[in-house]
Design an enzyme around this catalytic site. Structure first.
Site, PDB file in Angstrom:
ATOM      1  N   ASP A   1       0.889  -1.293   0.043  1.00  0.00           N
ATOM      2  CA  ASP A   1      -0.132  -0.106   0.070  1.00  0.00           C
ATOM      3  C   ASP A   1       0.901   1.355   0.018  1.00  0.00           C
ATOM      4  O   ASP A   1       1.993   1.346   0.460  1.00  0.00           O
ATOM      5  CB  ASP A   1      -0.734  -0.201   1.215  1.00  0.00           C
ATOM      6  CG  ASP A   1      -1.910  -0.983   1.080  1.00  0.00           C
ATOM      7  OD1 ASP A   1      -2.248  -1.489   0.138  1.00  0.00           O
ATOM      8  OD2 ASP A   1      -2.549  -1.556   2.336  1.00  0.00           O
ATOM      9  N   ARG A   2       0.387   2.280  -0.544  1.00  0.00           N
ATOM     10  CA  ARG A   2       0.936   3.450  -0.550  1.00  0.00           C
ATOM     11  C   ARG A   2       1.599   4.118   0.726  1.00  0.00           C
ATOM     12  O   ARG A   2       2.518   4.439   0.640  1.00  0.00           O
ATOM     13  CB  ARG A   2       0.144   4.798  -1.338  1.00  0.00           C
ATOM     14  CG  ARG A   2       0.828   6.045  -1.262  1.00  0.00           C
ATOM     15  CD  ARG A   2      -0.081   7.213  -1.870  1.00  0.00           C
ATOM     16  NE  ARG A   2      -1.352   7.175  -0.975  1.00  0.00           N
ATOM     17  CZ  ARG A   2      -2.175   8.116  -1.428  1.00  0.00           C
ATOM     18  NH1 ARG A   2      -2.130   9.001  -2.366  1.00  0.00           N
ATOM     19  NH2 ARG A   2      -3.336   8.412  -0.487  1.00  0.00           N
TER      20      ARG A   2
END
Length: 320
Positions: free
Chosen positions: A147-148
């Site tokens: 995930d970012r």
């Protein structure tokens, strides 16, 4: 082996090497047409301007050895190139976060806040940044995603053969990935594994949300306690399956959401940690164990926590 390239008038012809066989056409085009918007690439495929062995194909066509791919010369205006180029100063430091590199792969300690690829409102990601920073690289592809807002280990293949080999290891579940997460409250020692099926939903806003549901896909995460604090626990999470937001949802399901998780977290818990200075999701891909795709050597690589997360833990220790 690399692709053979021939240019004729306003068209390029590429002969697919054995090393490049097996990848999707759209991914091949994204690598060859660096800086060209994805929407334009899909448009030229849809209109038949891109051909394989003189025939029309769909973007998900799997390229075969010795396929001949016809690609029109695409000219991109500076306006279209701006999103990546204007961000290069911010992502140039990615080179400093490389933990390991050889001729077939590299391992990156990805900072929090940078997506692994462009999309979902992001004009660039790690892979686009690496391609822009290394224009001479013939092949750079993500092996997996995180995930970012998650930091830590990210594998990038520099050869198609390495990508295939590492994907096979992921499918066979022989890759071991361990994450560090700071969660709310006192994690119970008897919770050492969670098997709870996960279902992806999309809200009207377009935001993706994942929840535990009997209709979901089988999901398993193993847990152990690393360190306890007065109102929080640092845990190690080892996902056996690789579902979207798996660790974040499984910890929430256990009643111990991860600190500063804006989708699955606890606002009161987060508020206290924000007062201590935490400004990001406390989830970090800490280590990975896998077989080297070329030499078959057993690899074990760790990514240290960044200074910000170390500072937060030091403050929590001081409260003991």
């Amino acid at each position: 082996m690399t692709t053979e390239q021939t240019i004729s008038a306003n068209v390029q012809f590429f002969t697919i090497s054995d090393d490049e066989a097996g990848q999707r056409l759209d991914n091949f085009l994204l690598a060859k047409l660096k800086g060209v918007p994805k929407s334009l690439i899909y448009r030229i495929v849809r209109k038949g301007e891109v051909r394989v062995n003189k025939g029309r194909v769909k973007p998900d066509y799997k390229l075969q050895h010795n396929d001949i791919v016809r690609i029109p010369l695409v000219r991109v205006t500076p306006k279209n190139e701006a999103p990546i180029s204007t961000k290069l100063n911010k992502v140039a430091e990615l080179e400093q976060h490389i933990l390991y590199e050889d001729d077939v792969m590299l391992v990156l300690n990805k900072p929090s806040g940078i997506g692994v690829h462009g999309g979902s409102g992001l004009s660039f990601g790690v892979i686009e940044a690496l391609r822009a920073l290394r224009p001479q690289a013939r092949f750079l592809e993500l092996v997996h995603r995180i995930d970012r807002d998650t930091s830590g280990i990210l594998l990038v293949a520099k050869k198609r053969s390495a990508l295939r080999a590492l994907h096979e290891q992921l499918r066979e579940k022989v890759v071991q990935k361990d994450y560090l997460a700071l969660v709310r409250g006192q994690w119970q020692a008897h919770i050492n594994v969670i098997k709870a099926p996960l279902l992806k939903n999309e809200l009207q806003s377009g935001e993706r949300i994942v929840k535990v549901s009997e209709q979901g896909k089988p999901s398993e995460t193993r847990f152990s306690i690393e360190e306890r604090y007065p109102n929080a626990t640092l845990i190690k999470a080892s996902p056996i399956t690789g579902r979207t937001h798996q660790i974040r949802v499984h910890t929430q399901y256990a009643g111990h959401p991860i600190a500063c998780d804006d989708r699955y977290g606890d606002q009161a818990f987060d508020a206290k940690l924000k007062q201590a200075g935490l400004n990001r999701l406390f989830l970090h891909a800490h280590s990975i164990r896998f077989e080297h795709p070329k030499t078959a050597e057993q690899m074990f690589i760790t990514a240290p926590l960044d200074h910000h997360l170390k500072t937060i833990l030091a403050k929590l220790r001081a409260e003991k």
